[in-house]
Design an enzyme around this catalytic site. Sequence first.
Site, short mmCIF file in Angstrom:
data_model
loop_
_atom_site.label_atom_id
_atom_site.label_comp_id
_atom_site.label_asym_id
_atom_site.label_seq_id
_atom_site.Cartn_x
_atom_site.Cartn_y
_atom_site.Cartn_z
CG HIS A 93 -2.07 0.96 1.07
ND1 HIS A 93 -3.27 0.59 0.50
CD2 HIS A 93 -2.22 2.27 1.39
CE1 HIS A 93 -4.09 1.62 0.48
NE2 HIS A 93 -3.47 2.66 1.01
CG ASP A 172 -10.35 3.53 5.13
OD1 ASP A 172 -9.95 4.61 5.60
OD2 ASP A 172 -9.98 3.11 4.03
CE LYS A 198 -7.28 1.58 2.35
NZ LYS A 198 -7.45 2.88 2.99
#
Length: 447
Positions: A93, A172, A198
């Site tokens: 990410h 989120d 996440k």
Amino acid sequence: MLRSRLTFNLRMRAVDLIRKKRDAGEHSREEIDFLISSYTHGEIPDYQMAAWLMATWLRGLSLSETASLTEAMLHSGQILDLSDLPGKKVDKHSTGGVGDKTSLILAPIVAAGGLTVPMISGRGLGHTGGTLDKLESIPGFNVNLSLDKFRSVLRECGMGLIGQTAEIAPADKKIYALRDATSTVESIGLICASIMSKKLAEGIDALVLDVKTGSGAFMKREEDAIRLAEIMVDTGKRMGKKVVALITDMDQPLGRAAGHSSEIVECIDVLNGRGPADLRDLSIELSAWMFYLGERCKSLDEGRRLAETMIASGEARERFRQGIKLQEGDPRVIDEPQRLPAARSRVEVPSESDGYISGTNCELFGTALAMLGGGREKKEDTIDPGVALEFHKRVGDPVRKGESLATIHYNADAKLVEAKIMVGASYMIAPEAPREKRPLIRRIIGA
Ligand code: URA
């Protein structure tokens, strides 16, 4: 779900928690659980959450508040159990930047190399582009798969890319969209909670974080990027995951294109063994770390070689094609990128002087692109996937007066003049070339 695990203080009210944060107070775990659970269930309206987010942006979150927020957001939905799928599950990410599209390159590389990549991504945030919006520029591509379908895609091709859902990281999903529209993005605590909630919900074994620093990043100063990286690495490790963070340069755009479909084209170029060197190098490096943490390779060098082989053999490109097809997109875009939406008009941005590019104000590129329709001003706005910026000059390059610095691909004239001024003003031009070259990878945290 979080709510069933808690007995709330009946007198807890959002308005009091907003005031507490406004006045620099520190929240208890129960207060954060209350805020997140109530907002996720629609019991706190957007305007109150927006006020709390701004108070939090201004006052910051302590380490213990950040941990509570991350856990509350993680437990707002399910945590995927992918143990029935073979092999290690690994993800990457990025904290976000301009032209940052590595996810769409490394997911197929790593899946083709034998690991599973269950990627839950986000949309555009602030001046940065989002993986989901980029994928949606591929006609038909569905980022809203049910969990059953997500599993079956992962089983079949080893990669799947979806957004936060009502089941996975729903807090989120809502807070992310609200932060985008309320200028409450650049906060270490909020970014850590958003990303890690996440990622920890994905059921992964290992995670590679790409923490951007520089004028196009949310963390402009390297020390802030390091702090964010350390907090995220620590959060992941406490949850039993292997995590490493690469602090990487975002003082100029990554690659030569920013804008949704044009970034897909650039990703296909890299998967075809071409494309800009910086984008290719960073994608290989991040893939190598994924292979290494996922125990597919014994060293980073082996990981790099494997990543390069997956590109050279065409296996990564074919995996991307398969992934697009399985997620209902048109796989013909791989060979016929003209099927992607494109802008109707283009205009060059000329240099006003001779010299060398000494730096860029990279955030302005992202803001200009957003103004042309490539980003959202309000939560409800739709994205124009065809608008783009094509960068012709990189830091250190010589430039002549009148030579094009960048091409703007646009559809509407409305904000064009402003956008053109911004793009031109983003380039800094000096009489001499800069002495030092900023390395693309500045530091590794948690290795
Ligand atoms: N990426 C995320 O998912 N969340 C943030 O807050 C920033 C980048």
